[in-house]
Structure formats: C-alpha cells, structure tokens
Design a protein around this motif. Structure first.
Motif, mmCIF file in Angstrom:
data_model
loop_
_atom_site.group_PDB
_atom_site.id
_atom_site.type_symbol
_atom_site.label_atom_id
_atom_site.label_comp_id
_atom_site.label_asym_id
_atom_site.label_seq_id
_atom_site.Cartn_x
_atom_site.Cartn_y
_atom_site.Cartn_z
ATOM 1 N N VAL A 175 0.855 -1.192 0.000
ATOM 2 C CA VAL A 175 0.000 0.000 0.000
ATOM 3 C C VAL A 175 0.891 1.242 0.000
ATOM 4 N N THR A 176 0.445 2.261 -0.710
ATOM 5 C CA THR A 176 1.163 3.527 -0.798
ATOM 6 C C THR A 176 0.237 4.646 -0.347
ATOM 7 N N ALA A 177 0.700 5.453 0.577
ATOM 8 C CA ALA A 177 -0.089 6.598 1.039
ATOM 9 C C ALA A 177 0.231 7.816 0.184
ATOM 10 N N VAL A 178 -0.803 8.514 -0.244
ATOM 11 C CA VAL A 178 -0.653 9.756 -1.002
ATOM 12 C C VAL A 178 -1.442 10.845 -0.281
ATOM 13 N N ILE A 179 -0.765 11.925 0.032
ATOM 14 C CA ILE A 179 -1.392 13.086 0.677
ATOM 15 C C ILE A 179 -1.289 14.234 -0.318
ATOM 16 N N ILE A 180 -2.411 14.680 -0.839
ATOM 17 C CA ILE A 180 -2.392 15.670 -1.919
ATOM 18 C C ILE A 180 -3.353 16.811 -1.639
ATOM 19 N N ARG A 181 -2.873 18.018 -1.904
ATOM 20 C CA ARG A 181 -3.725 19.194 -1.734
ATOM 21 C C ARG A 181 -4.855 19.152 -2.758
ATOM 22 N N LYS A 182 -6.049 19.441 -2.330
ATOM 23 C CA LYS A 182 -7.222 19.214 -3.178
ATOM 24 C C LYS A 182 -7.226 20.042 -4.456
ATOM 25 N N ASP A 183 -6.624 21.228 -4.405
ATOM 26 C CA ASP A 183 -6.627 22.059 -5.613
ATOM 27 C C ASP A 183 -5.716 21.509 -6.706
ATOM 28 N N LEU A 184 -4.890 20.508 -6.355
ATOM 29 C CA LEU A 184 -4.004 19.880 -7.341
ATOM 30 C C LEU A 184 -4.646 18.650 -7.996
ATOM 31 N N ILE A 185 -5.835 18.306 -7.560
ATOM 32 C CA ILE A 185 -6.551 17.165 -8.135
ATOM 33 C C ILE A 185 -7.439 17.672 -9.259
ATOM 34 N N HIS A 186 -7.127 17.234 -10.466
ATOM 35 C CA HIS A 186 -7.850 17.725 -11.632
ATOM 36 C C HIS A 186 -8.458 16.560 -12.408
ATOM 37 N N GLU A 187 -9.589 16.830 -12.999
ATOM 38 C CA GLU A 187 -10.207 15.839 -13.879
ATOM 39 C C GLU A 187 -9.467 15.846 -15.212
ATOM 40 N N SER A 188 -9.137 14.657 -15.700
ATOM 41 C CA SER A 188 -8.392 14.556 -16.952
ATOM 42 C C SER A 188 -8.914 13.375 -17.759
ATOM 43 N N SER A 189 -9.437 13.675 -18.929
ATOM 44 C CA SER A 189 -10.033 12.622 -19.760
ATOM 45 C C SER A 189 -8.988 11.749 -20.447
ATOM 46 N N HIS A 190 -7.745 12.241 -20.516
ATOM 47 C CA HIS A 190 -6.725 11.474 -21.247
ATOM 48 C C HIS A 190 -5.999 10.456 -20.369
ATOM 49 N N LEU A 191 -6.158 10.554 -19.047
ATOM 50 C CA LEU A 191 -5.451 9.638 -18.155
ATOM 51 C C LEU A 191 -6.223 8.334 -17.971
ATOM 52 N N PRO A 192 -5.533 7.190 -17.975
ATOM 53 C CA PRO A 192 -6.203 5.954 -17.571
ATOM 54 C C PRO A 192 -6.765 6.106 -16.157
ATOM 55 N N SER A 193 -7.913 5.518 -15.906
ATOM 56 C CA SER A 193 -8.593 5.717 -14.616
ATOM 57 C C SER A 193 -7.715 5.374 -13.432
ATOM 58 N N MET A 194 -6.963 4.285 -13.520
ATOM 59 C CA MET A 194 -6.142 3.838 -12.392
ATOM 60 C C MET A 194 -4.951 4.757 -12.126
ATOM 61 N N LEU A 195 -4.664 5.672 -13.044
ATOM 62 C CA LEU A 195 -3.530 6.577 -12.869
ATOM 63 C C LEU A 195 -3.986 7.998 -12.551
ATOM 64 N N SER A 196 -5.256 8.167 -12.254
ATOM 65 C CA SER A 196 -5.814 9.480 -11.991
ATOM 66 C C SER A 196 -6.088 9.680 -10.505
ATOM 67 N N TYR A 197 -5.454 10.705 -9.911
ATOM 68 C CA TYR A 197 -5.753 11.038 -8.521
ATOM 69 C C TYR A 197 -7.224 11.414 -8.366
ATOM 70 N N ASN A 198 -7.780 12.050 -9.371
ATOM 71 C CA ASN A 198 -9.172 12.474 -9.322
ATOM 72 C C ASN A 198 -10.107 11.276 -9.180
ATOM 73 N N ILE A 199 -9.869 10.240 -9.951
ATOM 74 C CA ILE A 199 -10.706 9.034 -9.868
ATOM 75 C C ILE A 199 -10.600 8.393 -8.493
ATOM 76 N N HIS A 200 -9.384 8.264 -7.986
ATOM 77 C CA HIS A 200 -9.188 7.635 -6.669
ATOM 78 C C HIS A 200 -9.790 8.489 -5.556
ATOM 79 N N ALA A 201 -9.675 9.808 -5.667
ATOM 80 C CA ALA A 201 -10.244 10.694 -4.645
ATOM 81 C C ALA A 201 -11.766 10.617 -4.649
#
Length: 365
Positions: free
Chosen positions: A203-229
């Motif tokens: 398991v990997t912990a990721v702590i990310i500021r919310k304003d840095l989470i962006h929706e991106s249609s070009h990213l695979p779902s599993m590689l998107s912070y937005n999808i995981h959030a």
C-alpha cells in the motif's frame, strides 16, 4: 522464538505489538468469523478499518482539511509516473532535485511524460550531501518541485525543506514519513510506500492538496488522482490486509505519544550508531556528511572488503540481519526505522565497538 535484530531497509521491522495484535485477529476479526483478508472491501468492518486509517494519519500528521488522503498500490515507483501525469502541464516543466538513486528513477519516469529540469544535484559528490537551499534553482513557472526526503541507499536526509512559495512541493517520503514532525502545508503532495514506517509492502499513502486534483479525460482511470479521490481509494479492490496493518501501526504511533516522542527516540537511536562511527578513529567511515546524515538509514564502510565481509558474517551469527549495504554501492547500512527498538541499537553499538577492537588487536587486514 527469538526475534531477529532487524535492520533491513525495506520491507522493514514492524512493531512487535502490531504483529501480535494481527496474530490475535488472524482467523476472526471483530467476531466476523473471517480473517481481514477474507472480508469484502465494501463490508462495514473493512469500511471502518479504512476510515480509521485515514483519520489516524490525518490526526498524527495534522493534515489540514484541504488535503486528500489516498491509499493506492504500485509503490512509490508508480508514483514516479503518476505525479508528472497528474501535475505537470504540457507547456510547463517539472523541477527535480537529484539526491540519490530513487530521485534519479523518479526523474527518468517524469522525462517520459513531459518536460523536466534539474533544480539541484549531489551526484558530482557521490550523493554525500543534500544540496543547500540557496543552491537550488527552482523556476517560478515550474509545475512542481520534486524531492526525495530521505535516501535509503546513500544515507542522506533533508533536514530543512525548500520554501517553494506558489510552486507545489512534491516529496517522496517513503523512508522517513512518520519519523518526525513535519508541516504538511508546505507540500502540495507527499507520497510514501508503506514498507518502512507505515506498515507492510503493498500500500502507498498519497497526501495531496485538493486544488491539485484535476479531472483529466486522457489519463487511464487507475492513474488518476481524481478518480481515486472521488472513490475514496476504493475504485478497485484495495490491498485490504496492508491497510489493516497500516491502521494498527498508526494506533501504535499514537500509543507511543505521537511524532514528538517518535522523533526523540529516532534521534537518540541515530546518535548512538553515529557515535560508534565517529569514535572509531576512522575504522568505520560514514558515507553522508554530518549536516545531511539520515536518522533512518546509517551507511558506512570498513577498512576494505575483507573487513566488511567478516563484519557482516559475524553480525549474522550474532543475530543481526539487514546490515548489508545496497547492492549498487556495497558497504554496510543500518536502517533504524520507528519499529527498531533502542535496545537493538544498543546491541549494534556494542557489536560494532567489539568488532573494531578485536579486528585491530588481531591485526587482520
């Protein structure tokens, strides 16, 4: 059973109390009649474990409310790609400080994805130190600045972090997260593989500021912070057992008095091992300069390969494990993460002094 004197760099020692707790619940967690590994990740029991882990991490690190906590898979190595994929804009550069092998690998992955710059490096000095803050060249228009907070292979550590102002600071804290108090709001993103101080591998912990989470249609779902959030880290089946153990480790940290007490003990352990090096009249030589020394990974050499081989052999016979240096540079390394007891460090201190005295007395070269 006699427990090993475990100084492995990772996967590393886990608190004995945590292992005992997990053992007691191995076949029947919370009267479910099942192991945690058999639970559905959508069950109420695991949901409680999952939320408890997130809450505890926020509490211990005093993570502000404008940050998201994610539990992902793929280790820090996957984050080497996810960070630039999610944070580096096509028309911008990502700045990297190179302080060892892991930051080199992070840069290599980022170069495959977008434009990068090197903001500072200790490579010319064989990574014996962390560059001084005034030596860094961070561009005002950078997408982010990336650092590796602790370098397990070379035994160096950042003791003061860059003030990047409006440029987000991204940090790989895999090997020193939870080892000391930090100001999370200095960072835009922190990520850490669990297998040093947080828990087991997986398991990997990721702590990310919310304003840095962006929706991106070009990213695979599993590689998107937005999808995981959006899915609270449950977009796919998470590593349930690893998150369960992580939650137990976080409870252990709180029981120990939190990061202030943990940091004091880590400093005490490190001072003891460095004392064995510094007072050896050159028999042991530390790799890192004094101002950049790591409190997690203490790297050192002896007078030649024969002495190192004998040292490691006798150490293994005495019950020590994990004292070999990384295969890329050799030498010796003692990793003294949170779960390594002070008493084990005392035994290593005594062993190092005894070996030095005997080796010198016998004149073995």
């Amino acid at each position: 059973m006699k427990r090993a004197l475990n100084f492995n760099a990772g996967p590393a020692a886990l608190p004995e109390e945590v292992l005992a707790k997990a053992q007691s619940e191995w076949l029947n967690i919370r009267n479910s009649g099942m192991s945690v590994m058999e639970l559905s990740h959508r069950s109420s029991i695991f949901e409680d474990i999952h939320h408890s882990a997130i809450h505890s991490l926020k509490e211990i690190l005093q993570i502000p409310s404008n940050y998201e906590v994610l539990f992902l898979q793929g280790g820090a190595s996957l984050q080497f790609s996810m960070v630039p994929m999610n944070l580096n804009a096509p028309d911008k550069y990502a700045d990297y400080v190179i302080t060892g092998s892991w930051s080199e690998k992070a840069l290599k992955e980022a170069q495959k994805i977008g434009k990068t710059r090197i903001a500072g490096s200790g490579k010319n000095d064989n990574y014996t130190h962390i560059p001084k803050l005034d030596e860094l060249s961070v561009s005002d228009d950078a997408s982010y600045l990336h650092i590796t907070s602790n370098n397990t292979i070379y035994g160096t550590q950042w003791h003061e972090y860059p003030d990047t102002k409006h440029v987000p600071l991204a940090a790989d804290m895999s090997s020193d997260i939870l080892s000391k108090e930090i100001e999370v709001d200095k960072f835009g993103l922190i990520y850490a593989g669990a297998q040093k101080n947080l828990g087991p591998s997986g398991v990997t912990a990721v702590i990310i500021r919310k304003d840095l989470i962006h929706e991106s249609s070009h990213l695979p779902s599993m590689l998107s912070y937005n999808i995981h959030a959006k899915n609270n880290s449950l977009y796919n089946t998470p590593p349930t057992f690893a998150i369960y153990l992580l939650s137990l480790v976080l409870e252990w940290v709180k029981d120990k008095g939190g990061l202030k007490e943990i940091e004091a003990m880590n400093t005490k352990k490190a001072k003891l091992i460095y004392k064995a090096i510094d007072e050896s009249d050159g028999f042991y030589k530390g790799h890192a300069r004094s101002g950049s020394r790591s409190n997690m990974n203490i790297t050192f050499t002896l007078p030649g390969e024969a002495a190192e081989k004998q040292f490691l052999q006798q150490a293994a016979e005495a019950g020590f494990t994990g004292l070999n240096g990384h295969r890329s540079i050799g030498g010796c390394r003692a990793s003294i993460y949170n779960a390594v007891p002070y008493s084990h460090c005392e035994q290593l201190f005594d062993f190092m002094n005894a070996f030095k005295d005997t080796y010198k007395k016998c004149g073995t070269r």
